[in-house]
Each structure stands twice: as C-alpha cells, then as structure tokens.
Design a protein around this motif. Structure first.
Motif, PDB file in Angstrom:
ATOM      1  N   LEU A 175     -18.143  56.344 -29.625  1.00  0.00           N
ATOM      2  CA  LEU A 175     -18.833  55.165 -30.163  1.00  0.00           C
ATOM      3  C   LEU A 175     -17.945  54.436 -31.169  1.00  0.00           C
ATOM      4  N   ALA A 176     -17.277  55.207 -32.033  1.00  0.00           N
ATOM      5  CA  ALA A 176     -16.375  54.606 -33.012  1.00  0.00           C
ATOM      6  C   ALA A 176     -15.244  53.864 -32.312  1.00  0.00           C
ATOM      7  N   GLN A 177     -14.707  54.460 -31.266  1.00  0.00           N
ATOM      8  CA  GLN A 177     -13.628  53.816 -30.531  1.00  0.00           C
ATOM      9  C   GLN A 177     -14.117  52.559 -29.808  1.00  0.00           C
ATOM     10  N   LEU A 178     -15.324  52.609 -29.258  1.00  0.00           N
ATOM     11  CA  LEU A 178     -15.901  51.435 -28.606  1.00  0.00           C
ATOM     12  C   LEU A 178     -16.120  50.318 -29.620  1.00  0.00           C
ATOM     13  N   ASN A 179     -16.715  50.641 -30.763  1.00  0.00           N
ATOM     14  CA  ASN A 179     -16.944  49.626 -31.797  1.00  0.00           C
ATOM     15  C   ASN A 179     -15.631  48.989 -32.230  1.00  0.00           C
ATOM     16  N   ARG A 180     -14.607  49.809 -32.394  1.00  0.00           N
ATOM     17  CA  ARG A 180     -13.303  49.273 -32.800  1.00  0.00           C
ATOM     18  C   ARG A 180     -12.732  48.354 -31.726  1.00  0.00           C
ATOM     19  N   SER A 181     -12.894  48.741 -30.455  1.00  0.00           N
ATOM     20  CA  SER A 181     -12.345  47.911 -29.381  1.00  0.00           C
ATOM     21  C   SER A 181     -13.105  46.594 -29.237  1.00  0.00           C
ATOM     22  N   LEU A 182     -14.405  46.598 -29.566  1.00  0.00           N
ATOM     23  CA  LEU A 182     -15.206  45.382 -29.441  1.00  0.00           C
ATOM     24  C   LEU A 182     -14.944  44.382 -30.568  1.00  0.00           C
ATOM     25  N   THR A 183     -14.827  44.902 -31.802  1.00  0.00           N
ATOM     26  CA  THR A 183     -14.762  43.987 -32.953  1.00  0.00           C
ATOM     27  C   THR A 183     -13.751  44.365 -34.021  1.00  0.00           C
ATOM     28  N   GLY A 184     -13.057  45.480 -33.862  1.00  0.00           N
ATOM     29  CA  GLY A 184     -12.116  45.904 -34.895  1.00  0.00           C
ATOM     30  C   GLY A 184     -12.759  46.654 -36.043  1.00  0.00           C
ATOM     31  N   VAL A 185     -14.045  46.979 -35.930  1.00  0.00           N
ATOM     32  CA  VAL A 185     -14.759  47.728 -36.964  1.00  0.00           C
ATOM     33  C   VAL A 185     -14.247  49.166 -36.992  1.00  0.00           C
ATOM     34  N   ASP A 186     -13.974  49.676 -38.175  1.00  0.00           N
ATOM     35  CA  ASP A 186     -13.544  51.059 -38.336  1.00  0.00           C
ATOM     36  C   ASP A 186     -14.723  51.942 -38.717  1.00  0.00           C
ATOM     37  N   SER A 187     -14.578  53.233 -38.457  1.00  0.00           N
ATOM     38  CA  SER A 187     -15.623  54.203 -38.787  1.00  0.00           C
ATOM     39  C   SER A 187     -15.089  55.240 -39.760  1.00  0.00           C
ATOM     40  N   VAL A 188     -15.961  55.655 -40.668  1.00  0.00           N
ATOM     41  CA  VAL A 188     -15.680  56.723 -41.620  1.00  0.00           C
ATOM     42  C   VAL A 188     -16.733  57.793 -41.374  1.00  0.00           C
ATOM     43  N   PHE A 189     -16.300  59.047 -41.280  1.00  0.00           N
ATOM     44  CA  PHE A 189     -17.213  60.151 -41.024  1.00  0.00           C
ATOM     45  C   PHE A 189     -17.308  61.035 -42.254  1.00  0.00           C
ATOM     46  N   LEU A 190     -18.540  61.406 -42.615  1.00  0.00           N
ATOM     47  CA  LEU A 190     -18.773  62.307 -43.736  1.00  0.00           C
ATOM     48  C   LEU A 190     -19.688  63.441 -43.282  1.00  0.00           C
ATOM     49  N   PRO A 191     -19.320  64.663 -43.582  1.00  0.00           N
ATOM     50  CA  PRO A 191     -20.262  65.751 -43.323  1.00  0.00           C
ATOM     51  C   PRO A 191     -21.240  65.844 -44.488  1.00  0.00           C
ATOM     52  N   PRO A 192     -22.456  66.300 -44.232  1.00  0.00           N
ATOM     53  CA  PRO A 192     -23.369  66.532 -45.359  1.00  0.00           C
ATOM     54  C   PRO A 192     -22.902  67.752 -46.139  1.00  0.00           C
ATOM     55  N   SER A 193     -23.429  67.925 -47.313  1.00  0.00           N
ATOM     56  CA  SER A 193     -23.158  69.145 -48.072  1.00  0.00           C
ATOM     57  C   SER A 193     -23.586  70.342 -47.227  1.00  0.00           C
ATOM     58  N   PRO A 194     -22.883  71.463 -47.336  1.00  0.00           N
ATOM     59  CA  PRO A 194     -23.159  72.616 -46.462  1.00  0.00           C
ATOM     60  C   PRO A 194     -24.620  73.048 -46.435  1.00  0.00           C
ATOM     61  N   GLU A 195     -25.289  73.011 -47.576  1.00  0.00           N
ATOM     62  CA  GLU A 195     -26.686  73.465 -47.610  1.00  0.00           C
ATOM     63  C   GLU A 195     -27.632  72.521 -46.872  1.00  0.00           C
ATOM     64  N   LEU A 196     -27.138  71.343 -46.468  1.00  0.00           N
ATOM     65  CA  LEU A 196     -27.963  70.379 -45.746  1.00  0.00           C
ATOM     66  C   LEU A 196     -27.471  70.149 -44.318  1.00  0.00           C
ATOM     67  N   SER A 197     -26.483  70.906 -43.889  1.00  0.00           N
ATOM     68  CA  SER A 197     -25.849  70.633 -42.597  1.00  0.00           C
ATOM     69  C   SER A 197     -26.765  70.870 -41.400  1.00  0.00           C
TER      70      SER A 197
END
Length: 157
Positions: A101-123
């Motif tokens: 999805l991130a790669q598709l969004n980037r190819s469509l409009t140049g939008v970049d994605s940032v990924f964050l994991p939740p804190s371990p106790e909320l994963s």
C-alpha cells in the motif's frame, strides 16, 4: 511545519492508536487522524460517532486534528496538502499488508509512509478484538479510553 496523516477506520480508537498518536506528536508539528468511512467493513460505530469519540479522547492534544474521509487516501492527502502517511505495525503480517500500500501510494502521488510499532504492552490490541470482547461482555477498560469503553458497552448492551 511538518504534517503527518494517520488514517484508519478506528472502530474503535484503542490504547494502541493513542500510543502511536502520542509518539507522533513528538515527531510532527501537526497530526491528522483521518477516520475512514469504510462502510464495507460494517463498523460498529458510524463515521460521525467515531469522529466524536476520537475528538473527545484526543482533546488534550492540540496538534491533533480529527477529520473524516471517504474514497482514496491519496485524494485525502492531496486535499490536506500532506506528504507523509503514518501507519502502525503490530506484526510482520501488518508489514506485509502495509508495504505494498505504501509503495502504491508513493507511485500514485509521491506520498511517503512512516511506520511505527505500538509499545510492546499494546502490540496485541486490535480494534476487531476489542469489538469482539466487548460484544461478548468481556473486560475492555484497559484496552480503550473510558469514553470509548462506555460507548462500546452501550452499543453491545
């Protein structure tokens, strides 16, 4: 001024989402919580209800704006003049879903994605699991904000 958009259905907004939003506020000047209408998922709460719950839960964060959208995320991003999407990743399966999805969004409009994991106790916290536990009368108070817990308990009473 840096801006990130955190999209999702947020049905309901969980402590995991709140964790990611709190950390995003330390990284970006502005954060838009983009609540997707997404009627195909048959949400427990309407878009207006999800927006109202999120606004109440996040009221203490002045840099977070809560907005609803329908249609393509890239169109919403263009409307907001935003170039960065924030996505939470709980597991490798989430990454396998999100990367294309991130790669598709980037190819469509140049939008970049940032990924964050939740804190371990909320994963392990997922909206679908919270809804299921709530629908069966289980304890959800540690998984969601009290406002959301009350709304879920009323919905499944």
């Amino acid at each position: 001024m840096s801006l990130v958009v955190y999209p999702g259905t947020f049905d309901p907004l969980t402590r995991g989402h709140e964790d990611i939003l709190e950390r995003a506020c330390r990284m970006f000047d502005r954060v838009i919580l983009a609540v997707a209408a997404n009627p195909g998922k048959k949400p427990a709460f309407s878009l207006d209800e999800r927006l109202a719950l999120a606004q109440e839960v996040l009221a203490s964060y002045p840099q977070i704006e809560v907005k609803g959208f329908s249609g393509l995320l890239v169109d919403f991003m263009q409307e907001q003049d935003a170039q960065i999407v924030l996505r939470g990743l709980r597991s490798g399966a989430d990454f396998d879903y999100e990367l294309p999805l991130a790669q598709l969004n980037r190819s469509l409009t140049g939008v970049d994605s940032v990924f964050l994991p939740p804190s371990p106790e909320l994963s392990f916290v997922a909206s679908s699991l919270v809804r299921e536990v709530a629908s069966l009368g289980g304890e959800i108070d540690h998984l969601v904000h009290p406002v959301v817990a009350t709304a879920l308990k009323k919905r499944f009473a």
